[in-house]
Every structure is written in structure tokens, then in C-alpha cells.
Design a protein around this motif. Structure first.
Motif, PDB file in Angstrom:
ATOM      1  N   VAL A 112       0.844  -1.193   0.000  1.00  0.00           N
ATOM      2  CA  VAL A 112       0.000   0.000   0.000  1.00  0.00           C
ATOM      3  C   VAL A 112       0.882   1.248   0.000  1.00  0.00           C
ATOM      4  O   VAL A 112       1.767   1.400   0.832  1.00  0.00           O
ATOM      5  N   ASN A 113       0.648   2.132  -0.941  1.00  0.00           N
ATOM      6  CA  ASN A 113       1.389   3.388  -1.018  1.00  0.00           C
ATOM      7  C   ASN A 113       0.393   4.530  -0.830  1.00  0.00           C
ATOM      8  O   ASN A 113      -0.461   4.753  -1.682  1.00  0.00           O
ATOM      9  N   PRO A 114       0.473   5.246   0.280  1.00  0.00           N
ATOM     10  CA  PRO A 114      -0.496   6.317   0.541  1.00  0.00           C
ATOM     11  C   PRO A 114      -0.437   7.450  -0.464  1.00  0.00           C
ATOM     12  O   PRO A 114      -1.370   8.241  -0.552  1.00  0.00           O
ATOM     13  N   GLN A 115       0.642   7.530  -1.247  1.00  0.00           N
ATOM     14  CA  GLN A 115       0.772   8.593  -2.236  1.00  0.00           C
ATOM     15  C   GLN A 115       0.237   8.186  -3.604  1.00  0.00           C
ATOM     16  O   GLN A 115       0.309   8.954  -4.564  1.00  0.00           O
ATOM     17  N   SER A 116      -0.282   6.962  -3.732  1.00  0.00           N
ATOM     18  CA  SER A 116      -0.819   6.506  -5.010  1.00  0.00           C
ATOM     19  C   SER A 116      -1.919   7.437  -5.494  1.00  0.00           C
ATOM     20  O   SER A 116      -2.793   7.850  -4.730  1.00  0.00           O
ATOM     21  N   GLY A 117      -1.888   7.791  -6.758  1.00  0.00           N
ATOM     22  CA  GLY A 117      -2.862   8.708  -7.326  1.00  0.00           C
ATOM     23  C   GLY A 117      -2.481  10.165  -7.166  1.00  0.00           C
ATOM     24  O   GLY A 117      -3.295  11.057  -7.385  1.00  0.00           O
ATOM     25  N   THR A 118      -1.245  10.433  -6.799  1.00  0.00           N
ATOM     26  CA  THR A 118      -0.777  11.790  -6.549  1.00  0.00           C
ATOM     27  C   THR A 118      -0.401  12.498  -7.848  1.00  0.00           C
ATOM     28  O   THR A 118       0.142  11.887  -8.768  1.00  0.00           O
ATOM     29  N   GLN A 119      -0.658  13.783  -7.904  1.00  0.00           N
ATOM     30  CA  GLN A 119      -0.247  14.600  -9.046  1.00  0.00           C
ATOM     31  C   GLN A 119       1.273  14.716  -9.071  1.00  0.00           C
ATOM     32  O   GLN A 119       1.904  15.022  -8.063  1.00  0.00           O
ATOM     33  N   ILE A 120       1.859  14.481 -10.246  1.00  0.00           N
ATOM     34  CA  ILE A 120       3.313  14.534 -10.414  1.00  0.00           C
ATOM     35  C   ILE A 120       3.686  15.761 -11.239  1.00  0.00           C
ATOM     36  O   ILE A 120       2.965  16.161 -12.156  1.00  0.00           O
ATOM     37  N   TYR A 121       4.836  16.338 -10.895  1.00  0.00           N
ATOM     38  CA  TYR A 121       5.362  17.491 -11.619  1.00  0.00           C
ATOM     39  C   TYR A 121       6.785  17.196 -12.073  1.00  0.00           C
ATOM     40  O   TYR A 121       7.436  16.277 -11.566  1.00  0.00           O
ATOM     41  N   GLY A 122       7.257  17.984 -13.026  1.00  0.00           N
ATOM     42  CA  GLY A 122       8.606  17.800 -13.529  1.00  0.00           C
ATOM     43  C   GLY A 122       9.348  19.112 -13.681  1.00  0.00           C
ATOM     44  O   GLY A 122       8.740  20.158 -13.940  1.00  0.00           O
ATOM     45  N   ILE A 123      10.664  19.045 -13.515  1.00  0.00           N
ATOM     46  CA  ILE A 123      11.509  20.218 -13.706  1.00  0.00           C
ATOM     47  C   ILE A 123      12.784  19.811 -14.437  1.00  0.00           C
ATOM     48  O   ILE A 123      13.261  18.684 -14.315  1.00  0.00           O
ATOM     49  N   THR A 124      13.329  20.764 -15.191  1.00  0.00           N
ATOM     50  CA  THR A 124      14.643  20.607 -15.800  1.00  0.00           C
ATOM     51  C   THR A 124      15.581  21.603 -15.144  1.00  0.00           C
ATOM     52  O   THR A 124      15.210  22.765 -14.920  1.00  0.00           O
ATOM     53  N   SER A 125      16.790  21.172 -14.837  1.00  0.00           N
ATOM     54  CA  SER A 125      17.759  22.050 -14.185  1.00  0.00           C
ATOM     55  C   SER A 125      19.108  21.973 -14.888  1.00  0.00           C
ATOM     56  O   SER A 125      19.479  20.942 -15.457  1.00  0.00           O
ATOM     57  N   ASP A 126      19.823  23.084 -14.862  1.00  0.00           N
ATOM     58  CA  ASP A 126      21.139  23.203 -15.468  1.00  0.00           C
ATOM     59  C   ASP A 126      22.199  23.141 -14.363  1.00  0.00           C
ATOM     60  O   ASP A 126      22.113  23.888 -13.382  1.00  0.00           O
ATOM     61  N   TRP A 127      23.190  22.263 -14.529  1.00  0.00           N
ATOM     62  CA  TRP A 127      24.213  22.050 -13.508  1.00  0.00           C
ATOM     63  C   TRP A 127      25.586  22.466 -14.022  1.00  0.00           C
ATOM     64  O   TRP A 127      25.998  22.046 -15.113  1.00  0.00           O
ATOM     65  N   ASN A 128      26.280  23.286 -13.241  1.00  0.00           N
ATOM     66  CA  ASN A 128      27.646  23.703 -13.542  1.00  0.00           C
ATOM     67  C   ASN A 128      28.492  23.462 -12.297  1.00  0.00           C
ATOM     68  O   ASN A 128      28.360  24.177 -11.298  1.00  0.00           O
ATOM     69  N   LEU A 129      29.356  22.456 -12.344  1.00  0.00           N
ATOM     70  CA  LEU A 129      30.142  22.047 -11.194  1.00  0.00           C
ATOM     71  C   LEU A 129      31.633  22.192 -11.490  1.00  0.00           C
ATOM     72  O   LEU A 129      32.093  21.823 -12.573  1.00  0.00           O
ATOM     73  N   ASN A 130      32.386  22.704 -10.539  1.00  0.00           N
ATOM     74  CA  ASN A 130      33.828  22.874 -10.683  1.00  0.00           C
ATOM     75  C   ASN A 130      34.547  22.110  -9.581  1.00  0.00           C
ATOM     76  O   ASN A 130      34.260  22.301  -8.400  1.00  0.00           O
ATOM     77  N   ALA A 131      35.488  21.239  -9.981  1.00  0.00           N
ATOM     78  CA  ALA A 131      36.289  20.515  -9.001  1.00  0.00           C
ATOM     79  C   ALA A 131      37.161  21.503  -8.236  1.00  0.00           C
ATOM     80  O   ALA A 131      37.649  22.486  -8.797  1.00  0.00           O
ATOM     81  N   ILE A 132      37.359  21.237  -6.956  1.00  0.00           N
ATOM     82  CA  ILE A 132      38.123  22.145  -6.106  1.00  0.00           C
ATOM     83  C   ILE A 132      39.617  21.844  -6.163  1.00  0.00           C
ATOM     84  O   ILE A 132      40.445  22.748  -6.185  1.00  0.00           O
ATOM     85  N   ASP A 133      39.976  20.563  -6.220  1.00  0.00           N
ATOM     86  CA  ASP A 133      41.381  20.185  -6.126  1.00  0.00           C
ATOM     87  C   ASP A 133      42.093  20.086  -7.470  1.00  0.00           C
ATOM     88  O   ASP A 133      43.327  20.068  -7.523  1.00  0.00           O
ATOM     89  N   ILE A 134      41.343  20.001  -8.567  1.00  0.00           N
ATOM     90  CA  ILE A 134      41.945  19.921  -9.895  1.00  0.00           C
ATOM     91  C   ILE A 134      41.155  20.806 -10.846  1.00  0.00           C
ATOM     92  O   ILE A 134      40.032  21.215 -10.545  1.00  0.00           O
TER      93      ILE A 134
END
Length: 252
Positions: A112-134
Motif C-alpha cells: 500500500v502506497n499512501p501517495q498513489s494517485g498523486t499529481q506529479i510534476y517535472g523540472i529541468t535544471s542546469d548544472w555547472n560544477l567545478n572541481a576544487i582540487d583539480i
């Protein structure tokens, strides 16, 4: 918990917000939603690769915070691992476009999942990551799905038993001045655009031809199928235990 891997691979294009049959909708009725919990949930289930040989790529978010002035921006810190090198990173995440309304989601398992039938949403995100040591950076886009509970954005795992489950699907490029650009992808439970690396039906399972590229420990845990085996595999991701280093050294 290992049942969370009972999934089937879908590419990031299948998850594309414009192809899910939903319309854009503003759900931020009482201030901006904070997506930090969506991106930091289920991190033990994140799988990834880098390069043409699908070298295993480990990714972890240690902390992520919404910007106090521009709520579309987030500041993120964490670490990633390639072979036996662990690098810390810092970077920024930006929400792209509007939140999309996707079809409601229903449970497909016997529990049993109490969230069954729940409205779902979606997002797109842009990621920019910089290594600290190199001098190394990762750039790309992630597609995530979520639902809202008590006014908060929650990682969508309602149908985690289904053959179509995955979330936080990232596709990008890892680059540095000394190496050519390499494809870098990761996701929860499945990896987008991973070719013949994933040959699993009900769950992710690495192709034997790529085991020497960091996938041996995962393969062994999957075949063993015990909680102890999975705990050992997860623990070895960052502490570089001797058996893990040995397996990595043989693949160099």
C-alpha cells in the motif's frame, strides 16, 4: 530497499517534460518551492559513468542550498569519484523553464502506497560544477520528477517497483584542459544514454564487458543479492577499501 532497483531503463528524452502530455503550471502558491530534497534523496541509488568505456562514476551531493536572492539558483557542494580519485566540487544549479504538470501516478506493486494517485510534476535544471582540487568541470542538464506534500517538493518514488522507474536523470560533459571532453551521465536507479552498459531487465545490471571499468563490486553485490553485500558495495564507494582499490588498479 534493494527492491528500489526493480526498474527498466528509460532515456532522458522519454522523461522530457514536453513529451509527458502535461501543461506548464505554476504550483508555487505560498512562495518558491525548494527542490533540495528532490536532488538529495535516494543518493545510495545513484549510478553513473564517464567516457566511452562507461568507466563507473560516483556522484554525491553533500549540501545544496537555494540562493537567498534568486530562488531559481542553488549553491551545491559535494564530491565525485573516477577510479581511485575522489574530487570535491562546488557549483551552481539553475531551474530552467516552468514546472510541468505530468500525469498522476499510481502504485503498481502489492504494498500500500499512501501517495498513489498523486499529481506529479517535472523540472529541468542546469548544472555547472567545478572541481576544487583539480582543473576539471562538469556541465549538463538534469530532469527530475516530484510531488508536493505539506507544501514541500518530494522526490517522486511512488512507482519505484515499476519497470519504468528512474529519477534525477543527468546528461552532461566532464572536461579539463588536459583531457578531451567526456560524456558524463548519472541517475537514480538507471543511467540515461548508457548504451549497452545496462543489460538488466528488472533492475540495473552491468554488462560483463565493462566490469573492469569499476563495475565489478556492483556486479558481485547484485549477484550475491544480500543486504550485507549491498551495504559493503555502498560503503566501498568512498572509503576506497583495499579490495576496491585492487579491482580498480587492474582496470588501469
Amino acid at each position: 530497499m534493494r527492491k528500489l532497483f526493480v526498474t527498466a531503463f528509460i532515456t532522458i528524452t522519454t522523461f522530457a517534460l514536453t513529451s509527458c502530455g502535461g501543461n506548464s503550471q505554476n504550483v508555487e502558491k505560498e512562495g518558491p518551492l525548494d527542490f533540495s530534497a528532490v536532488w538529495t534523496s535516494h543518493q545510495d541509488y545513484v549510478l553513473g559513468y564517464v567516457g566511452e568505456n562507461y568507466q563507473r562514476f560516483y556522484f554525491l551531493i553533500d549540501s545544496i542550498k537555494m540562493d537567498t536572492e534568486d530562488t531559481l539558483y542553488y549553491h551545491v557542494w559535494g564530491k565525485y569519484r573516477i577510479k581511485d580519485r575522489v574530487s570535491s566540487y562546488e557549483g551552481k544549479v539553475r531551474i530552467l523553464g516552468e514546472i510541468s504538470t505530468l500525469p498522476k501516478k499510481y502504485q503498481v506493486d502489492e504494498e500500500v502506497n499512501p501517495q498513489s494517485g498523486t499529481q506529479i510534476y517535472g523540472i529541468t535544471s542546469d548544472w555547472n560544477l567545478n572541481a576544487i582540487d583539480i582543473n576539471e568541470r562538469i556541465k549538463g542538464k538534469m530532469i527530475s520528477t516530484f510531488y508536493i506534500k505539506d507544501g514541500k517538493a518530494v522526490f517522486d518514488d511512488i512507482d519505484h517497483y515499476s519497470d519504468s522507474f528512474c529519477n534525477n536523470q543527468f546528461e552532461g560533459i566532464l572536461s579539463s584542459p588536459t583531457t578531451s571532453e567526456q560524456k558524463c551521465c548519472w541517475g537514480a536507479c538507471r543511467i540515461p544514454d548508457c548504451g549497452d552498459l545496462d543489460i538488466g531487465e528488472g533492475e540495473f545490471f552491468p554488462n560483463e564487458k565493462y566490469l573492469t571499468y569499476g563495475w565489478q563490486s556492483y556486479h558481485d553485490a547484485s549477484v550475491e543479492g544480500t543486504e550485507e553485500g549491498w551495504e559493503k558495495e555502498i560503503q566501498s564507494r568512498w572509503n576506497l577499501q583495499l579490495d576496491t582499490i585492487y579491482k580498480l588498479s587492474t582496470s588501469k
